[in-house]
Motif scaffolding. Structure first.
Motif, PDB file in Angstrom:
ATOM      1  N   ALA A  58       0.829  -1.201   0.000  1.00 29.36           N
ATOM      2  CA  ALA A  58       0.000   0.000   0.000  1.00 29.36           C
ATOM      3  C   ALA A  58       0.863   1.250   0.000  1.00 29.36           C
ATOM      4  CB  ALA A  58      -0.925  -0.012   1.214  1.00 29.36           C
ATOM      5  N   ALA A  59       1.935   1.250   0.800  1.00 29.30           N
ATOM      6  CA  ALA A  59       2.838   2.406   0.828  1.00 29.30           C
ATOM      7  C   ALA A  59       3.494   2.610  -0.541  1.00 29.30           C
ATOM      8  CB  ALA A  59       3.904   2.201   1.905  1.00 29.30           C
ATOM      9  N   TRP A  60       3.906   1.512  -1.176  1.00 30.09           N
ATOM     10  CA  TRP A  60       4.494   1.586  -2.519  1.00 30.09           C
ATOM     11  C   TRP A  60       3.504   2.208  -3.503  1.00 30.09           C
ATOM     12  CZ3 TRP A  60       3.543  -0.415  -7.384  1.00 30.09           C
ATOM     13  CH2 TRP A  60       4.619  -0.484  -8.272  1.00 30.09           C
ATOM     14  N   GLU A  61       2.235   1.796  -3.414  1.00 30.00           N
ATOM     15  CA  GLU A  61       1.209   2.335  -4.307  1.00 30.00           C
ATOM     16  C   GLU A  61       0.946   3.812  -4.033  1.00 30.00           C
ATOM     17  OE1 GLU A  61      -1.911  -0.331  -3.329  1.00 30.00           O
ATOM     18  OE2 GLU A  61      -1.326  -1.859  -4.816  1.00 30.00           O
ATOM     19  N   LEU A  62       0.895   4.180  -2.756  1.00 29.89           N
ATOM     20  CA  LEU A  62       0.662   5.586  -2.399  1.00 29.89           C
ATOM     21  C   LEU A  62       1.777   6.472  -2.927  1.00 29.89           C
ATOM     22  CD1 LEU A  62      -0.561   5.070   1.266  1.00 29.89           C
ATOM     23  CD2 LEU A  62      -1.938   6.035  -0.587  1.00 29.89           C
ATOM     24  N   GLN A  63       3.005   5.982  -2.870  1.00 30.67           N
ATOM     25  CA  GLN A  63       4.136   6.755  -3.380  1.00 30.67           C
ATOM     26  C   GLN A  63       4.037   6.982  -4.883  1.00 30.67           C
ATOM     27  OE1 GLN A  63       7.433   4.341  -1.936  1.00 30.67           O
ATOM     28  NE2 GLN A  63       7.943   5.904  -0.435  1.00 30.67           N
ATOM     29  N   ARG A  64       3.261   6.176  -5.542  1.00 30.26           N
ATOM     30  CA  ARG A  64       3.147   6.267  -7.004  1.00 30.26           C
ATOM     31  C   ARG A  64       1.782   6.778  -7.445  1.00 30.26           C
ATOM     32  NH1 ARG A  64       6.827   3.270  -5.178  1.00 30.26           N
ATOM     33  NH2 ARG A  64       8.741   2.849  -6.348  1.00 30.26           N
ATOM     34  N   GLY A  65       1.096   7.463  -6.532  1.00 30.16           N
ATOM     35  CA  GLY A  65      -0.104   8.189  -6.908  1.00 30.16           C
ATOM     36  C   GLY A  65      -1.432   7.553  -6.591  1.00 30.16           C
ATOM     37  N   ALA A  66      -1.446   6.374  -5.989  1.00 31.68           N
ATOM     38  CA  ALA A  66      -2.722   5.746  -5.643  1.00 31.68           C
ATOM     39  C   ALA A  66      -3.414   6.548  -4.545  1.00 31.68           C
ATOM     40  CB  ALA A  66      -2.499   4.311  -5.170  1.00 31.68           C
ATOM     41  N   THR A  67      -4.730   6.520  -4.525  1.00 31.31           N
ATOM     42  CA  THR A  67      -5.478   7.198  -3.471  1.00 31.31           C
ATOM     43  C   THR A  67      -5.510   6.319  -2.229  1.00 31.31           C
ATOM     44  OG1 THR A  67      -7.616   6.226  -4.057  1.00 31.31           O
ATOM     45  CG2 THR A  67      -6.961   8.253  -5.215  1.00 31.31           C
ATOM     46  N   VAL A  68      -5.757   6.954  -1.094  1.00 30.38           N
ATOM     47  CA  VAL A  68      -5.857   6.205   0.158  1.00 30.38           C
ATOM     48  C   VAL A  68      -7.006   5.204   0.090  1.00 30.38           C
ATOM     49  CG1 VAL A  68      -6.295   6.391   2.644  1.00 30.38           C
ATOM     50  CG2 VAL A  68      -4.808   8.065   1.500  1.00 30.38           C
ATOM     51  N   THR A  69      -8.116   5.625  -0.493  1.00 32.35           N
ATOM     52  CA  THR A  69      -9.276   4.736  -0.602  1.00 32.35           C
ATOM     53  C   THR A  69      -8.954   3.504  -1.428  1.00 32.35           C
ATOM     54  OG1 THR A  69     -10.813   6.598  -0.392  1.00 32.35           O
ATOM     55  CG2 THR A  69     -11.667   4.563  -1.367  1.00 32.35           C
ATOM     56  N   ASP A  70      -8.338   3.690  -2.597  1.00 29.31           N
ATOM     57  CA  ASP A  70      -7.999   2.554  -3.452  1.00 29.31           C
ATOM     58  C   ASP A  70      -7.011   1.620  -2.750  1.00 29.31           C
ATOM     59  OD1 ASP A  70      -9.651   3.464  -5.429  1.00 29.31           O
ATOM     60  OD2 ASP A  70      -8.051   4.361  -6.646  1.00 29.31           O
ATOM     61  N   SER A  71      -6.018   2.215  -2.068  1.00 27.33           N
ATOM     62  CA  SER A  71      -5.020   1.409  -1.374  1.00 27.33           C
ATOM     63  C   SER A  71      -5.647   0.624  -0.232  1.00 27.33           C
ATOM     64  CB  SER A  71      -3.894   2.296  -0.847  1.00 27.33           C
ATOM     65  OG  SER A  71      -3.212   2.925  -1.908  1.00 27.33           O
ATOM     66  N   ALA A  72      -6.600   1.250   0.467  1.00 25.09           N
ATOM     67  CA  ALA A  72      -7.250   0.591   1.601  1.00 25.09           C
ATOM     68  C   ALA A  72      -7.989  -0.661   1.157  1.00 25.09           C
ATOM     69  CB  ALA A  72      -8.210   1.565   2.290  1.00 25.09           C
ATOM     70  N   PHE A  73      -8.802  -0.536   0.114  1.00 24.84           N
ATOM     71  CA  PHE A  73      -9.595  -1.682  -0.322  1.00 24.84           C
ATOM     72  C   PHE A  73      -8.746  -2.718  -1.045  1.00 24.84           C
ATOM     73  CE2 PHE A  73     -12.939   1.588   0.199  1.00 24.84           C
ATOM     74  CZ  PHE A  73     -13.673   0.924   1.176  1.00 24.84           C
ATOM     75  N   ALA A  74      -7.698  -2.268  -1.734  1.00 20.96           N
ATOM     76  CA  ALA A  74      -6.780  -3.221  -2.364  1.00 20.96           C
ATOM     77  C   ALA A  74      -6.040  -4.040  -1.313  1.00 20.96           C
ATOM     78  CB  ALA A  74      -5.781  -2.488  -3.259  1.00 20.96           C
TER      79      ALA A  74
END
Length: 308
Positions: A58-74
């Motif tokens: 999730a942290a890797w995804e957030l660093q590359r522009g993912a939203t918190v919501t998308d990262s949470a459910f993923a």
């Protein structure tokens, strides 16, 4: 890595299998035997390993522009709030404060060197040696405790914040006075900034004191995220004995990275106790669980399981 451990890890990290029972079923073993085998081979329980690697992803995804919501459910969380609490416990700051990949890594401390590296790669860092949970506990508790103190000061008037309560107090003379609550809070939030600038090779930050508590809270979110990212990076590369020549000092001085962190934790702990004394003097009830200064009690409050 043995083929057996590889198969166990595949079962742990397979997103299609939720819960210990389904993980164990994939290897045709009982949950008890599966959990014991994973812990013996990886040094972590299956649930802890999966949660940590999932948060790293999730942290890797957030660093590359993912939203918190998308990262949470993923990551398999049922709510953004639950994900944010778990992320903050692991990284010491909310997911919205995650530093960019160009400034920090996304790995969490691990007893086995197993980390999320990319969507197609699981990284095994065979040379990782942890500084231990003591350092992690102290650093994360320091950051969280400052948040609790800022929250406690939110309802005080400007006059109460600025009132001189301890004449002559100056724990670090070069910082200036710590005679009022707002001065102590400012130094708690800001004192890591020059060190971060020196370590990163940046220019001296603006150290004009901030008087507004909400502004201090926002600054703390930013500074603490950088501080925790820096600690993780030093730990990952085992750089505690490295030196920096701090040209921001006059004259320039040399410091070991371990000295810098020990220095900050020491003075921050002193100031956090000063802040509690001043809050009590201002009429704030500091006997509440949230304001208990004991890292043992803080960890017990914050280390409960999250629903997934």
């Amino acid at each position: 890595m043995t083929d057996l451990l590889r198969r166990l890890l595949d079962a742990v990290l397979d997103e299609s299998r939720d819960g210990l029972g389904e993980m164990a079923a994939a290897t045709y073993t009982s949950p008890f035997h599966f959990a014991r085998s994973v812990r013996a081979g990886a040094g972590e329980s299956p649930v802890a390993l999966r949660r940590r690697v999932t948060l790293e992803r999730a942290a890797w995804e957030l660093q590359r522009g993912a939203t918190v919501t998308d990262s949470a459910f993923a990551a398999g969380y049922g709510s953004v709030e639950g994900f944010s609490r778990a992320f903050a416990r692991a990284y010491g700051h909310p997911p919205t404060a995650m530093i960019g990949a160009e400034r920090s890594g996304h790995w969490l401390p691990a007893p086995n060197g197993i980390h999320f590296h990319s969507p197609t790669v699981l990284y095994i860092d065979s040379g990782e040696e942890s500084a231990g949970d003591v350092l992690l506990l102290q650093v994360q508790h320091d950051v969280a405790d400052i948040v609790a103190l800022l929250d406690a000061a939110t309802g005080l008037s400007d006059d109460a914040l600025a009132a001189v309560r301890l004449p002559g107090s100056a724990p670090r003379h070069w910082d200036g006075a710590d005679e009022s609550l707002v001065q102590v809070l400012w130094h708690l939030v800001s004192s890591k900034q020059p060190w971060l600038a020196s370590i990163a090779g940046d220019a001296m930050p603006d150290m004009t004191p901030v008087q507004d508590v909400s502004a201090l809270a926002s600054l703390h979110d930013h500074v603490s995220a950088r501080w925790l990212a820096t600690i993780r990076d030093i730990e990952r590369r085992r750089g505690w004995a490295d030196w920096i020549v701090d040209a921001l000092c006059e004259p320039p001085e040399s410091f070991r990275l371990a000295q810098i962190v020990a220095h900050e934790l020491t003075f921050s702990a002193h100031r956090r106790l000063l802040a509690r004394w001043m809050l009590a003097d201002a009429g704030v009830d500091v006997s509440t669980p949230a304001l208990d200064p004991d890292p043992i009690m803080w960890q017990r409050r914050t280390s409960g399981g999250e629903s997934r």
